[in-house]
Enzyme design. Structure first.
Site, PDB file in Angstrom:
ATOM      1  N   SER A   1      28.675  -1.003 -35.952  1.00  0.00           N
ATOM      2  CA  SER A   1      29.114   0.177 -35.208  1.00  0.00           C
ATOM      3  C   SER A   1      28.494   0.177 -33.814  1.00  0.00           C
ATOM      4  O   SER A   1      28.721  -0.747 -33.040  1.00  0.00           O
ATOM      5  CB  SER A   1      28.796   1.436 -36.021  1.00  0.00           C
ATOM      6  OG  SER A   1      29.507   2.528 -35.514  1.00  0.00           O
TER       7      SER A   1
ATOM      8  N   ASP B   1      38.220   3.059 -42.511  1.00  0.00           N
ATOM      9  CA  ASP B   1      37.083   3.552 -41.716  1.00  0.00           C
ATOM     10  C   ASP B   1      37.558   4.755 -40.892  1.00  0.00           C
ATOM     11  O   ASP B   1      38.458   4.625 -40.050  1.00  0.00           O
ATOM     12  CB  ASP B   1      36.635   2.391 -40.811  1.00  0.00           C
ATOM     13  CG  ASP B   1      35.437   2.706 -39.936  1.00  0.00           C
ATOM     14  OD1 ASP B   1      35.241   3.881 -39.588  1.00  0.00           O
ATOM     15  OD2 ASP B   1      34.723   1.751 -39.581  1.00  0.00           O
TER      16      ASP B   1
ATOM     17  N   HIS C   1      33.391   2.855 -43.403  1.00  0.00           N
ATOM     18  CA  HIS C   1      32.428   2.498 -42.336  1.00  0.00           C
ATOM     19  C   HIS C   1      31.011   2.273 -42.876  1.00  0.00           C
ATOM     20  O   HIS C   1      30.118   1.944 -42.118  1.00  0.00           O
ATOM     21  CB  HIS C   1      32.414   3.655 -41.324  1.00  0.00           C
ATOM     22  CG  HIS C   1      31.759   3.330 -40.002  1.00  0.00           C
ATOM     23  ND1 HIS C   1      32.326   2.473 -39.082  1.00  0.00           N
ATOM     24  CD2 HIS C   1      30.597   3.761 -39.435  1.00  0.00           C
ATOM     25  CE1 HIS C   1      31.553   2.391 -38.003  1.00  0.00           C
ATOM     26  NE2 HIS C   1      30.484   3.156 -38.203  1.00  0.00           N
TER      27      HIS C   1
HETATM   28  N1  GSH Z   1      27.173  11.760 -38.405  1.00  0.00           N
HETATM   29  C1  GSH Z   1      27.113  10.970 -39.559  1.00  0.00           C
HETATM   30  C2  GSH Z   1      27.740   9.618 -39.357  1.00  0.00           C
HETATM   31  C3  GSH Z   1      26.861   8.613 -38.742  1.00  0.00           C
HETATM   32  C4  GSH Z   1      27.163   7.256 -39.286  1.00  0.00           C
HETATM   33  O1  GSH Z   1      28.134   7.006 -40.015  1.00  0.00           O
HETATM   34  N2  GSH Z   1      26.269   6.347 -38.965  1.00  0.00           N
HETATM   35  C5  GSH Z   1      26.435   4.997 -39.428  1.00  0.00           C
HETATM   36  C6  GSH Z   1      26.430   4.080 -38.231  1.00  0.00           C
HETATM   37  S1  GSH Z   1      27.655   4.585 -37.056  1.00  0.00           S
HETATM   38  C7  GSH Z   1      25.281   4.638 -40.350  1.00  0.00           C
HETATM   39  O2  GSH Z   1      24.980   3.471 -40.504  1.00  0.00           O
HETATM   40  N3  GSH Z   1      24.631   5.647 -40.972  1.00  0.00           N
HETATM   41  C8  GSH Z   1      23.450   5.433 -41.743  1.00  0.00           C
HETATM   42  C9  GSH Z   1      23.631   4.931 -43.137  1.00  0.00           C
HETATM   43  O3  GSH Z   1      24.764   4.912 -43.662  1.00  0.00           O
HETATM   44  O4  GSH Z   1      22.623   4.507 -43.740  1.00  0.00           O
HETATM   45  C10 GSH Z   1      25.692  10.888 -40.045  1.00  0.00           C
HETATM   46  O5  GSH Z   1      24.850  11.596 -39.511  1.00  0.00           O
HETATM   47  O6  GSH Z   1      25.401  10.146 -40.973  1.00  0.00           O
END
Ligand code: GSH
Length: 292
Positions: free
Chosen positions: A157, A235, A270
C-alpha cells in the site's frame, strides 16, 4: 547505533526488535529484523565479516503500521529462513516529535510518512525517503550481516509506493522491487493529494511527480529492474480509486526498460491475509534476483 530491545528464536534464526536514535528524523526509531541461522547483531565497535554478509530484503509497511505488522502477520519468516534472506521491517514515520496535529489523522502524520522527504517547514523532520535509502542502510551495514550489494525492497500500500519510489529513484541500489496493492499513482488519488500537499506543498507539482511511481516508471532510464505487483480484486481501496495500478501498468508498458509483472487476484482484499497468501512468491522472486 542499533540496540536490541528483544530477540526470539524463529525457524532456526532470530527475530530481533531493534532501536536507534535517528539524527535525521529527530527521534528514536524502532525496527524488526529477521536474521537467518548463524547471523547475529554485532556490537557497534566490531566489524561485520564481509564473507558473512547476506542478501537482504527491506519491507515498507502501509498506513497505520509500525515495525510489527509485517513480521507478525505476513508469515514471511519460514521462507526467508529457508532462502537465507535477512528481512528488515522499519517503522512508517517519525514518532513523538510533538508537531501540532501529528496524531490527528490515520493517513497523515504519525504512521503515514509516505516515504518522502518533506519540504514544508512544519513537517521538516519527516525525511522518510532519506531514512530508508541512506540512514537506515548505513546503520544496518555497520552491525548486521547485510550485503549492500545484494539488497531488494518491497512493501504494501503506502509501503508499496515507497518501495517503488526508493528503487526507481536510486537506479542500481536494489536488485528487484515488488509491491502488494501499492498506491501506484499518488498524484492522482486522495491519499496522495493529502500527503503530498501536506509534506511537499500544495503547489509544488514537480516535487509530487518525483515521488510518483507511475511518473517515475514512465521516465525510468536506469538499469533494468524487475518489478512484481500483486493486487486483490476485492480490495476496497482499489475500488475507491486510491491505488490506480492500471496507470502504473500502462506506464511500464510504454517504457522498454521496465519489466513489470502485474497480477490481479480475484476474491482478495487489502489485508495481511492477502499478503500472507502471496508472500512466498515475493520472497522467491527477490531471492532469484538477489542471487543471480
Ligand atoms: N483506517 C484503517 C485502514 C488502514 C489500513 O488498511 N492499513 C493497512 C495498510 S494501508 C494495514 O496494513 N493495516 C494494518 C494491519 O492490517 O495490520 C485502519 O486504521 O486500520
Amino acid at each position: 547505533m542499533l540496540t536490541q530491545i528483544s530477540a526470539a528464536a524463529c525457524h532456526g534464526g532470530t527475530v530481533l526488535k531493534l532501536a536507534h536514535a535517528s539524527p535525521l528524523l529527530g527521534c528514536d526509531m524502532k525496527l524488526s529484523v529477521f536474521l537467518p541461522a548463524g547471523a547475529a547483531l554485532r556490537p557497534s565497535d566490531a566489524a561485520v565479516d564481509a564473507a558473512a554478509r547476506l542478501p537482504t530484503l527491506l519491507f515498507l509497511s502501509g498506513l497505520t503500521c509500525n515495525e510489527d505488522n509485517f513480521i507478525t502477520k505476513a508469515c514471511a519468516v519460514r521462507t526467508a529462513a529457508r532462502l537465507g534472506l535477512v528481512l528488515v521491517c522499519p517503522d512508517t514515520s517519525p514518532r513523538g516529535l510533538g508537531i501540532a496535529g501529528e496524531d490527528d489523522s490515520w493517513d497523515f502524520g504519525t504512521g503515514a510518512g509516505f516515504y518522502v522527504d518533506a519540504t514544508e517547514p512544519k513537517w521538516a523532520r519527516y525525511q522518510m525517503f532519506s531514512y530508508i535509502t541512506r540512514e537506515l542502510p548505513a546503520l544496518l551495514q555497520a552491525q548486521l550481516p547485510v550485503d549492500p550489494l545484494r539488497m531488494s525492497i518491497f512493501g504494501h500500500s503506502m509501503g508499496g509506493h515507497g518501495a517503488l519510489v526508493c528503487a526507481l529513484r536510486n537506479p542500481g541500489t536494489f536488485k528487484s522491487v515488488s509491491a502488494f496493492a501499492p498506491i501506484s499513482n499518488p498524484i492522482n488519488c486522495p491519499w496522495g493529494h493529502k500527503a503530498f500537499g501536506g509534506y511537499l506543498g500544495t503547489d509544488n507539482k514537480d516535487a509530487w511527480k518525483a515521488y510518483d511511481a507511475t511518473e517515475l516508471t514512465r521516465g525510468y532510464s536506469g538499469p533494468e529492474v524487475p518489478v512484481l505487483v500483486d493486487q486483490g480484486a476485492e480490495d476496497s481501496f482499489l475500488k475507491n480509486g486510491q491505488l490506480l495500478p492500471d496507470n502504473l501498468v500502462a506506464a511500464a508498458a510504454s517504457n522498454p526498460r521496465m519489466h513489470l509483472e502485474y497480477r490481479l487476484h480475484k476474491d482478495y482484499d487489502h489485508s495481511y491475509w492477502f499478503i500472507q497468501t502471496f508472500i512466498d512468491d515475493h520472497l522467491e522472486f527477490h531471492h532469484k534476483h538477489l542471487t543471480a
